[in-house]
Design an enzyme around this catalytic site. Structure first.
Site, PDB file in Angstrom:
ATOM      1  N   ARG A  21       0.859  -1.186   0.000  1.00  0.00           N
ATOM      2  CA  ARG A  21       0.000   0.000   0.000  1.00  0.00           C
ATOM      3  C   ARG A  21       0.895   1.236   0.000  1.00  0.00           C
ATOM      4  NH1 ARG A  21       1.595   1.788   4.119  1.00  0.00           N
ATOM      5  NH2 ARG A  21       0.513   3.731   3.669  1.00  0.00           N
ATOM      6  N   GLY A  22       0.245   2.409  -0.097  1.00  0.00           N
ATOM      7  CA  GLY A  22       1.000   3.655  -0.231  1.00  0.00           C
ATOM      8  C   GLY A  22       1.147   3.953  -1.714  1.00  0.00           C
ATOM      9  N   ALA A  23       0.863   5.188  -2.102  1.00  0.00           N
ATOM     10  CA  ALA A  23       0.749   5.512  -3.526  1.00  0.00           C
ATOM     11  C   ALA A  23       1.990   5.129  -4.345  1.00  0.00           C
ATOM     12  CB  ALA A  23       0.414   6.999  -3.678  1.00  0.00           C
ATOM     13  N   ARG A  70      -6.985  -0.409  -7.429  1.00  0.00           N
ATOM     14  CA  ARG A  70      -7.283   0.719  -6.537  1.00  0.00           C
ATOM     15  C   ARG A  70      -7.390   1.993  -7.386  1.00  0.00           C
ATOM     16  NH1 ARG A  70      -4.274   1.200  -0.947  1.00  0.00           N
ATOM     17  NH2 ARG A  70      -6.270   2.180  -0.460  1.00  0.00           N
ATOM     18  N   GLN A 128      -3.103   2.873   9.553  1.00  0.00           N
ATOM     19  CA  GLN A 128      -1.754   2.960   8.971  1.00  0.00           C
ATOM     20  C   GLN A 128      -0.792   3.737   9.868  1.00  0.00           C
ATOM     21  OE1 GLN A 128      -4.610   3.458   7.317  1.00  0.00           O
ATOM     22  NE2 GLN A 128      -4.450   2.942   5.161  1.00  0.00           N
ATOM     23  N   ASP A 186      -2.087  10.927  -2.533  1.00  0.00           N
ATOM     24  CA  ASP A 186      -2.415   9.859  -3.481  1.00  0.00           C
ATOM     25  C   ASP A 186      -2.671  10.403  -4.879  1.00  0.00           C
ATOM     26  OD1 ASP A 186      -3.225   8.812  -0.643  1.00  0.00           O
ATOM     27  OD2 ASP A 186      -2.739   7.099  -1.926  1.00  0.00           O
TER      28      ASP A 186
HETATM   29  O1  MRU Z   1      -4.774   3.344   1.592  1.00  0.00           O
HETATM   30  P1  MRU Z   1      -3.290   3.525   1.658  1.00  0.00           P
HETATM   31  O2  MRU Z   1      -2.686   3.033   2.924  1.00  0.00           O
HETATM   32  O3  MRU Z   1      -2.590   3.006   0.426  1.00  0.00           O
HETATM   33  O4  MRU Z   1      -3.140   5.119   1.639  1.00  0.00           O
HETATM   34  C1  MRU Z   1      -1.874   5.679   1.757  1.00  0.00           C
HETATM   35  C2  MRU Z   1      -1.899   7.139   1.869  1.00  0.00           C
HETATM   36  O5  MRU Z   1      -2.934   7.772   1.848  1.00  0.00           O
HETATM   37  C3  MRU Z   1      -0.582   7.828   1.915  1.00  0.00           C
HETATM   38  O6  MRU Z   1      -0.640   8.990   2.694  1.00  0.00           O
HETATM   39  C4  MRU Z   1      -0.185   8.227   0.496  1.00  0.00           C
HETATM   40  O7  MRU Z   1      -0.331   7.135  -0.367  1.00  0.00           O
HETATM   41  C5  MRU Z   1       1.198   8.703   0.412  1.00  0.00           C
HETATM   42  S1  MRU Z   1       2.327   7.345   0.567  1.00  0.00           S
HETATM   43  C6  MRU Z   1       3.902   7.908   0.348  1.00  0.00           C
END
Ligand code: MRU
Length: 362
Positions: free
Chosen positions: A50-52, A88, A199, A239
């Site tokens: 996870r994480g963009a 996603r 998270q 994101d």
């Molecule tokens: O749903 P997630 O855990 O993938 O969401 C992650 C976030 O919202 C982060 O803040 C974003 O992706 C930045 S990650 C460097």
């Protein structure tokens, strides 16, 4: 396994990809080897990765996996792209990485696509890791100039996890914090839990691994702490950032931005260019992922014996809405910390159009 051993959230392993399964964190450090397109898509959709930036990297590797186990003709390429794109919707990094893979692979004959897919996925991973370093260096400049209250270290608030677990490098929002730590600055991090998927616990886990002081807070404590002057800066990830600077990030970000503005605390968004979407004019046009109600109605944790458990929180029959992201209007963002420096919302349009004049150092 010790939490202090260095970790990699995703790496190639021969004809497979090894991920650190983030569904098992922060309680268990569990690696999982992915070998098929379906496994890669499942890992992204269920947030094992996870994480963009990391889901962009994971999608690129998922495409490479598709060609290990199957054909690499145009039909197979189209199918793999469609499967991965559907995992996603909000983080544009995923669509960005897949568009880049497609541009590289489609002109090639099928027999050349397999090796080229691994090469391009590796290039995306390396570039996104380097980007984190640059974001860290630019963010460090901001932290160095932040006024600190007497009697305590610099205190930065963050939300969700935008660190080493969310990227192939030191993170986005956490990159300046790692850079500050490496530079010997005294600082501590306020980490909000980030219900429903918590998270923030991942952030606490990785900051503990790096021996960086941090304090976990309930999401709803952020407003009070900001209003009391207990926070010097807020840094979050993103994101998707629209052309006007409106920013989609983990749900709860918007409330922090509002509270930061009311308290006169700077609110920064740290993100690589792969998170900017020049094709979306404003935040209202960013698709917001709606996840399962179950994530709100129940919670995962460990029982007193250390066994993983899911507990039901809500009364029988309760309904729940679960938007996974929210939109912070550009007007609430003090600056965007990017690999190119600090950008302002006012200059963003020009910058995205390729004009250096849009770059403004705060
Ligand atoms: O749903 P997630 O855990 O993938 O969401 C992650 C976030 O919202 C982060 O803040 C974003 O992706 C930045 S990650 C460097």
């Amino acid at each position: 396994m010790s939490v202090h051993r260095p970790f990699s959230p995703l790496r190639r392993d021969g004809d497979g990809v090894v991920i650190l399964d983030q569904r098992a964190l922060p309680w268990r450090r569990l690696e999982r080897r992915l070998t098929t397109l379906a496994e890669a898509a499942e890992a992204i959709a269920t947030m094992r990765v996870r994480g963009a930036p990391l889901i962009g990297v994971a999608a690129a590797h998922g495409l490479a996996l598709a060609f290990v186990t199957g054909a690499a003709d145009d039909a197979a390429l189209g199918h793999a792209l469609a499967v991965l794109r559907a995992t996603r919707p909000t983080a544009v990094n995923l669509a960005w990485a897949l568009a880049r893979m497609e541009a590289r692979l489609r002109p090639l004959p099928a027999r050349a696509r397999r090796a080229a897919a691994w090469r391009e996925a590796a290039a995306i991973l390396a570039e996104e890791a380097a980007t984190c370093e640059a974001i860290g260096a630019h963010g460090l400049g901001l932290l160095r100039s932040a006024p600190v209250r007497a009697g305590r270290p610099l205190r930065v608030m963050t939300h969700c996890n935008a660190g080493r677990l969310a990227t192939p490098g030191t993170g986005t929002a956490l990159a300046p914090i790692y850079a500050a730590r490496a530079a010997g600055m005294a600082l501590e991090v306020l980490v909000s839990e980030t219900r429903p998927r918590n998270q923030g616990l991942l952030t606490a886990w990785e900051l503990a691994a790096a021996d960086i002081g941090h304090i976990l807070i309930a999401d709803n404590a952020a407003g009070l702490l900001l209003a009391r002057g207990e926070v010097d800066a807020v840094i979050v990830g993103a994101d998707r950032i629209a052309a006007n600077g409106d920013t989609a990030n983990k749900v709860g970000t918007y409330l922090k931005a509002l509270a930061a503005r009311a308290a006169g605390v700077p609110f920064y968004v740290a993100a690589p260019m792969s998170s900017f979407d020049a094709g979306v004019a404003h935040g209202g046009a960013i698709p917001i992922e709606e996840r399962a109600a179950e994530e709100v109605l129940a919670i995962d944790g460990l029982d007193d014996d250390g066994a993983p458990r899911r507990l039901r929180l809500a009364p029988d029959g309760a309904r729940a809405a679960n938007p996974a992201f929210d939109i912070t209007p550009a007007a609430l963002v003090s600056g965007f910390i990017t690999e190119h420096g600090i950008l302002t919302a006012a200059g963003l349009g020009d910058f995205l159009a390729g004009k250096e004049s849009g770059k403004a150092v705060i």
